[in-house]
Write an enzyme that holds these catalytic residues in place. Structure first.
Site, PDB file in Angstrom:
ATOM      1  N   CYS A  94       0.886  -1.283   0.039  1.00  0.00           N
ATOM      2  CA  CYS A  94      -0.052   0.036   0.132  1.00  0.00           C
ATOM      3  C   CYS A  94       0.891   1.303  -0.091  1.00  0.00           C
ATOM      4  CB  CYS A  94      -0.939   0.019   1.079  1.00  0.00           C
ATOM      5  SG  CYS A  94      -2.031   1.377   1.425  1.00  0.00           S
ATOM      6  N   GLU A 137      -8.692  -0.590  -2.738  1.00  0.00           N
ATOM      7  CA  GLU A 137      -8.871   0.687  -2.482  1.00  0.00           C
ATOM      8  C   GLU A 137     -10.159   1.144  -1.783  1.00  0.00           C
ATOM      9  OE1 GLU A 137      -6.394   2.688  -2.970  1.00  0.00           O
ATOM     10  OE2 GLU A 137      -5.210   1.258  -3.975  1.00  0.00           O
TER      11      GLU A 137
END
Length: 171
Positions: A94, A137
């Site tokens: 991430c 996301e």
């Protein structure tokens, strides 16, 4: 266009639940520039997905491009997963948790409804990396990070590792 700063774990702003985007807002030049800046930021990072929450814009949209040649940019506004099936384990990273990777179980196939960058309703069924990226996301849009799938001990280890890296970078 300037790159946007990406919030990093454990910044509390990453826990903010994003608000729905008013479809009329999509037609504004400011919103279109923000989408372009998010793509530029994501590509420069480099990453394959970036939620608005990660750049301190707490609205329900994200940009994704999982193609190797950066040729398939996708914008998901107000996304909703309406169907999912199966399961797969992917090692995820991430942009808000730099340098950390961990196995996360996600649905294998998903169907997502959303508006594209021009406000047109879309339905997409996908699997593999794209499905994983969309789910990852979308978690950001509800204030959830992939480290939340880890045990509390591992999550604390990640936090300490990132703090140590920041201190080293500042020295």
């Amino acid at each position: 266009m300037a790159l946007l700063p990406i919030l990093e774990f454990p910044d509390p702003r990453l826990r903010t639940v994003a608000a729905e985007v008013d479809p009329a807002e999509l037609a504004t030049p400011e919103f279109q520039r923000l989408i372009d800046a998010m793509f530029e930021t994501m590509y420069a990072a480099p990453g394959i997905g970036l939620a608005a929450s990660q750049v301190d814009v707490h609205k329900r949209f994200m940009v994704i491009d999982v193609s190797e040649d950066r040729s398939r940019p996708l914008v998901f506004v107000n996304p909703r997963i309406v169907a999912s099936e199966g399961g797969q384990v992917y090692q995820e990273g991430c942009l808000s948790v730099p340098g950390i990777f961990a196995d996360v179980t996600r649905a294998d196939t998903i169907t997502v409804e959303f508006l594209d960058r021009h406000g047109q309703p879309q339905v997409l069924t996908c699997d593999g990396l794209l499905a994983v990226c969309i789910q990852h996301e979308m978690d950001h849009l509800i204030g959830k990070l992939f480290v939340d799938y880890l045990s509390p001990l591992k999550r604390e280890m990640v936090r300490k590792k990132l703090q140590k890296a920041k201190r080293a970078a500042a020295a």
